[in-house]
Design a protein around this motif. Structure first.
Motif, PDB file in Angstrom:
ATOM      1  N   ALA A 194      -4.238  41.170 -17.835  1.00  0.00           N
ATOM      2  CA  ALA A 194      -5.421  40.977 -18.679  1.00  0.00           C
ATOM      3  C   ALA A 194      -5.249  39.807 -19.634  1.00  0.00           C
ATOM      4  CB  ALA A 194      -5.708  42.257 -19.465  1.00  0.00           C
ATOM      5  N   ASP A 195      -4.038  39.661 -20.192  1.00  0.00           N
ATOM      6  CA  ASP A 195      -3.799  38.625 -21.196  1.00  0.00           C
ATOM      7  C   ASP A 195      -3.450  37.265 -20.594  1.00  0.00           C
ATOM      8  OD1 ASP A 195      -4.305  40.484 -23.158  1.00  0.00           O
ATOM      9  OD2 ASP A 195      -2.205  41.043 -23.433  1.00  0.00           O
ATOM     10  N   PHE A 196      -3.084  37.253 -19.303  1.00  0.00           N
ATOM     11  CA  PHE A 196      -2.771  35.990 -18.610  1.00  0.00           C
ATOM     12  C   PHE A 196      -3.536  35.964 -17.289  1.00  0.00           C
ATOM     13  CE2 PHE A 196       0.748  36.973 -21.401  1.00  0.00           C
ATOM     14  CZ  PHE A 196       0.959  35.773 -22.051  1.00  0.00           C
ATOM     15  N   PRO A 197      -4.845  35.765 -17.346  1.00  0.00           N
ATOM     16  CA  PRO A 197      -5.681  35.869 -16.144  1.00  0.00           C
ATOM     17  C   PRO A 197      -5.379  34.821 -15.081  1.00  0.00           C
ATOM     18  CG  PRO A 197      -6.938  34.989 -17.989  1.00  0.00           C
ATOM     19  CD  PRO A 197      -5.635  35.479 -18.553  1.00  0.00           C
ATOM     20  N   GLY A 198      -4.677  33.754 -15.461  1.00  0.00           N
ATOM     21  CA  GLY A 198      -4.306  32.739 -14.481  1.00  0.00           C
ATOM     22  C   GLY A 198      -2.966  33.011 -13.821  1.00  0.00           C
ATOM     23  N   LEU A 199      -2.287  34.073 -14.239  1.00  0.00           N
ATOM     24  CA  LEU A 199      -0.985  34.432 -13.667  1.00  0.00           C
ATOM     25  C   LEU A 199      -1.208  35.403 -12.518  1.00  0.00           C
ATOM     26  CD1 LEU A 199       2.131  34.314 -13.837  1.00  0.00           C
ATOM     27  CD2 LEU A 199       2.008  36.282 -15.388  1.00  0.00           C
ATOM     28  N   ARG A 200      -0.845  34.992 -11.313  1.00  0.00           N
ATOM     29  CA  ARG A 200      -1.007  35.876 -10.157  1.00  0.00           C
ATOM     30  C   ARG A 200       0.197  36.817 -10.076  1.00  0.00           C
ATOM     31  NH1 ARG A 200      -1.478  31.408  -5.897  1.00  0.00           N
ATOM     32  NH2 ARG A 200      -0.271  30.379  -7.523  1.00  0.00           N
ATOM     33  N   ILE A 201      -0.095  38.104 -10.140  1.00  0.00           N
ATOM     34  CA  ILE A 201       0.927  39.146 -10.196  1.00  0.00           C
ATOM     35  C   ILE A 201       0.914  39.949  -8.903  1.00  0.00           C
ATOM     36  CG2 ILE A 201       1.555  41.324 -11.328  1.00  0.00           C
ATOM     37  CD1 ILE A 201       0.440  40.099 -13.937  1.00  0.00           C
ATOM     38  N   ILE A 202       2.084  40.090  -8.301  1.00  0.00           N
ATOM     39  CA  ILE A 202       2.243  40.922  -7.112  1.00  0.00           C
ATOM     40  C   ILE A 202       3.034  42.158  -7.516  1.00  0.00           C
ATOM     41  CG2 ILE A 202       3.156  41.065  -4.769  1.00  0.00           C
ATOM     42  CD1 ILE A 202       3.053  37.894  -4.825  1.00  0.00           C
ATOM     43  N   MET A 203       2.409  43.314  -7.433  1.00  0.00           N
ATOM     44  CA  MET A 203       3.103  44.568  -7.705  1.00  0.00           C
ATOM     45  C   MET A 203       3.848  44.967  -6.437  1.00  0.00           C
ATOM     46  SD  MET A 203       0.272  46.692  -9.956  1.00  0.00           S
ATOM     47  CE  MET A 203      -0.942  46.697  -8.631  1.00  0.00           C
ATOM     48  N   ALA A 204       5.169  44.923  -6.502  1.00  0.00           N
ATOM     49  CA  ALA A 204       5.972  45.207  -5.319  1.00  0.00           C
ATOM     50  C   ALA A 204       6.051  46.698  -5.055  1.00  0.00           C
ATOM     51  CB  ALA A 204       7.385  44.646  -5.499  1.00  0.00           C
ATOM     52  N   HIS A 205       5.887  47.047  -3.792  1.00  0.00           N
ATOM     53  CA  HIS A 205       6.081  48.407  -3.273  1.00  0.00           C
ATOM     54  C   HIS A 205       4.885  49.328  -3.539  1.00  0.00           C
ATOM     55  CE1 HIS A 205      10.101  46.805  -3.319  1.00  0.00           C
ATOM     56  NE2 HIS A 205      10.287  47.034  -4.596  1.00  0.00           N
ATOM     57  N   PRO A 206       4.710  50.328  -2.708  1.00  0.00           N
ATOM     58  CA  PRO A 206       3.881  51.451  -3.118  1.00  0.00           C
ATOM     59  C   PRO A 206       4.430  51.974  -4.446  1.00  0.00           C
ATOM     60  CG  PRO A 206       4.366  51.599  -0.775  1.00  0.00           C
ATOM     61  CD  PRO A 206       5.204  50.474  -1.315  1.00  0.00           C
ATOM     62  N   SER A 207       3.569  52.097  -5.458  1.00  0.00           N
ATOM     63  CA  SER A 207       4.042  52.330  -6.832  1.00  0.00           C
ATOM     64  C   SER A 207       4.234  53.815  -7.172  1.00  0.00           C
ATOM     65  CB  SER A 207       3.065  51.703  -7.830  1.00  0.00           C
ATOM     66  OG  SER A 207       2.960  50.320  -7.635  1.00  0.00           O
ATOM     67  N   VAL A 208       4.697  54.582  -6.219  1.00  0.00           N
ATOM     68  CA  VAL A 208       4.952  56.012  -6.436  1.00  0.00           C
ATOM     69  C   VAL A 208       5.889  56.184  -7.624  1.00  0.00           C
ATOM     70  CG1 VAL A 208       5.935  58.099  -5.396  1.00  0.00           C
ATOM     71  CG2 VAL A 208       4.610  56.485  -3.982  1.00  0.00           C
ATOM     72  N   PRO A 209       5.580  57.054  -8.603  1.00  0.00           N
ATOM     73  CA  PRO A 209       4.518  58.070  -8.645  1.00  0.00           C
ATOM     74  C   PRO A 209       3.224  57.596  -9.307  1.00  0.00           C
ATOM     75  CG  PRO A 209       5.980  58.406 -10.491  1.00  0.00           C
ATOM     76  CD  PRO A 209       6.514  57.204  -9.749  1.00  0.00           C
ATOM     77  N   HIS A 220      -9.301  46.159 -10.132  1.00  0.00           N
ATOM     78  CA  HIS A 220      -9.950  45.664 -11.356  1.00  0.00           C
ATOM     79  C   HIS A 220      -9.614  44.214 -11.675  1.00  0.00           C
ATOM     80  CE1 HIS A 220     -10.503  45.624 -15.887  1.00  0.00           C
ATOM     81  NE2 HIS A 220     -11.677  46.038 -15.461  1.00  0.00           N
ATOM     82  N   LYS A 221      -8.376  43.801 -11.413  1.00  0.00           N
ATOM     83  CA  LYS A 221      -7.903  42.474 -11.797  1.00  0.00           C
ATOM     84  C   LYS A 221      -7.836  41.551 -10.581  1.00  0.00           C
ATOM     85  CE  LYS A 221      -6.883  43.640 -16.140  1.00  0.00           C
ATOM     86  NZ  LYS A 221      -7.292  45.073 -16.137  1.00  0.00           N
ATOM     87  N   ALA A 222      -8.601  40.462 -10.638  1.00  0.00           N
ATOM     88  CA  ALA A 222      -8.627  39.514  -9.513  1.00  0.00           C
ATOM     89  C   ALA A 222      -7.276  38.860  -9.281  1.00  0.00           C
ATOM     90  CB  ALA A 222      -9.681  38.441  -9.769  1.00  0.00           C
ATOM     91  N   ASN A 223      -6.433  38.817 -10.303  1.00  0.00           N
ATOM     92  CA  ASN A 223      -5.137  38.133 -10.203  1.00  0.00           C
ATOM     93  C   ASN A 223      -3.985  39.068  -9.863  1.00  0.00           C
ATOM     94  OD1 ASN A 223      -5.803  39.103 -12.866  1.00  0.00           O
ATOM     95  ND2 ASN A 223      -4.019  38.034 -13.698  1.00  0.00           N
ATOM     96  N   VAL A 224      -4.265  40.290  -9.415  1.00  0.00           N
ATOM     97  CA  VAL A 224      -3.210  41.258  -9.102  1.00  0.00           C
ATOM     98  C   VAL A 224      -3.265  41.667  -7.630  1.00  0.00           C
ATOM     99  CG1 VAL A 224      -2.254  43.539  -9.596  1.00  0.00           C
ATOM    100  CG2 VAL A 224      -3.121  42.125 -11.459  1.00  0.00           C
ATOM    101  N   PHE A 225      -2.087  41.707  -7.008  1.00  0.00           N
ATOM    102  CA  PHE A 225      -1.935  42.034  -5.588  1.00  0.00           C
ATOM    103  C   PHE A 225      -0.869  43.123  -5.439  1.00  0.00           C
ATOM    104  CE2 PHE A 225      -3.408  37.788  -6.177  1.00  0.00           C
ATOM    105  CZ  PHE A 225      -4.318  37.539  -5.167  1.00  0.00           C
ATOM    106  N   ILE A 226      -0.751  43.681  -4.247  1.00  0.00           N
ATOM    107  CA  ILE A 226       0.254  44.707  -3.947  1.00  0.00           C
ATOM    108  C   ILE A 226       1.016  44.290  -2.706  1.00  0.00           C
ATOM    109  CG2 ILE A 226       0.617  47.101  -3.209  1.00  0.00           C
ATOM    110  CD1 ILE A 226      -1.931  47.876  -4.699  1.00  0.00           C
ATOM    111  N   ASP A 227       2.362  44.295  -2.761  1.00  0.00           N
ATOM    112  CA  ASP A 227       3.103  44.145  -1.509  1.00  0.00           C
ATOM    113  C   ASP A 227       3.587  45.522  -1.057  1.00  0.00           C
ATOM    114  OD1 ASP A 227       5.957  44.719  -1.804  1.00  0.00           O
ATOM    115  OD2 ASP A 227       6.317  42.759  -2.665  1.00  0.00           O
ATOM    116  N   LEU A 228       3.721  45.686   0.243  1.00  0.00           N
ATOM    117  CA  LEU A 228       3.956  47.000   0.846  1.00  0.00           C
ATOM    118  C   LEU A 228       5.419  47.248   1.194  1.00  0.00           C
ATOM    119  CD1 LEU A 228       0.845  47.021   3.226  1.00  0.00           C
ATOM    120  CD2 LEU A 228       1.078  48.128   0.991  1.00  0.00           C
TER     121      LEU A 228
END
Length: 295
Positions: A194-209, A220-228
């Motif tokens: 939210a505070d750095f909208p130009g920073l592309r963030i990849i959340m690694a892994h299924p985020s269990v739990p 919600h965030k256009a700059n956030v992705f998930i790797d599997l």
């Protein structure tokens, strides 16, 4: 003299881009982590070839007709252990630039040195992104203390992979070897996104739990992705599979966690997921190609 990486990847010749591959040993045999963490993670993942060289990793992906993002993690403060050489990692990727893409890493807890290191790795070495592991590195990414680093990385325009969710590092050791899972809650990255909208963030892994939180943030965030990476697809949370098939189809990225999980094993399980035919190539290659600027 440092070697600068330049990509020679031909997208037409590869079928997939693995966004999550670890280099666990450098050319001198120095490991990225202390031995007890290596042994615990190898037992947790039941991996066999734990420390392949850069050239061996390139061989695996070249034979498979795939490219791979390669990195190590600088956790010198938390672990009291010097990281692998980023220069050697980049040099190895450069001599295998038809299949390997190097990401850098700095220890956020080193303050001004982290900022200077990030600029050096991007501007001089040519890394194509950065890798962070908040639990292993022992820091809260939402803390204002680390905002100057996120500002630099936003300015550099390179994507950043952050470990999220369950942790194979320290698993089964007393106290998890002091590694705190809460630093890998994806909600901490929502503040950063939210505070750095130009920073592309990849959340690694299924985020269990915390998978529902991760799904929500990526939606919600256009700059956030998930790797599997880090999980066999047969164990993916149902909500992740469902959303990958529709609203997150352009936000989800193929990743294995090699050498902990092999590409062949991951892809075999991925083929069994109930995904639309048009979604599979997005996850396996197209989304990553756009994110990495290769498309």
């Amino acid at each position: 003299m440092s070697i600068r990486y330049e990509s020679a990847i031909d997208l037409a010749k590869i079928t997939a881009i693995d966004m999550h591959v670890h280099l666990e040993v450098d050319d001198c045999g120095h490991k990225a982590m202390p031995d007890d963490l290596f042994e615990a993670s190898a037992a947790y993942f039941k991996s066999t070839e734990r420390t392949p060289s850069v050239d061996r990793i390139a061989e695996v992906y070249r034979e498979a007709g795939m490219a791979a993002v390669l990195f190590t993690v600088d956790a010198r403060t938390a672990l009291g252990h010097e990281p692998n050489s980023i220069e050697e990692l980049v040099a190895g990727a450069a001599r295998n630039n038809d299949v390997l893409i190097p990401f850098g890493s700095v220890d956020p807890r080193t303050g001004a040195d982290a900022l200077a290191g990030a600029r050096h790795q991007a501007d001089v070495l040519g890394v194509r992104g950065f890798k962070f592991h908040p639990s292993l590195q022992g820091f809260d990414p939402s803390s204002q203390e680390f905002y100057p680093l996120w500002a630099v990385l936003e300015e550099l325009g390179l994507p950043c992979i952050f470990h999220t969710g369950q942790n194979g590092m320290g698993a089964g050791l007393p106290g998890g070897r002091g590694i705190k899972l809460r630093y890998s809650n994806p909600l901490l990255l929502d503040d950063v996104a939210a505070d750095f909208p130009g920073l592309r963030i990849i959340m690694a892994h299924p985020s269990v739990p915390w998978q529902d939180e991760a799904n929500s943030i990526a939606t919600h965030k256009a700059n956030v992705f998930i790797d599997l990476s880090g999980w066999s697809p047969k164990y993916f949370p149902a909500s992740l599979v469902k959303m990958s098939n529709n609203v997150l189809s352009r936000k989800v990225l193929f990743g294995t966690d090699y050498p902990l999980i092999t590409p062949g094993k991951w892809l075999g399980a991925f083929a069994e997921l109930p995904l639309k035919d048009e979604v599979r190539p997005l996850i396996l290659k197209d989304n990553a190609a756009r994110l990495l600027g290769l498309a």
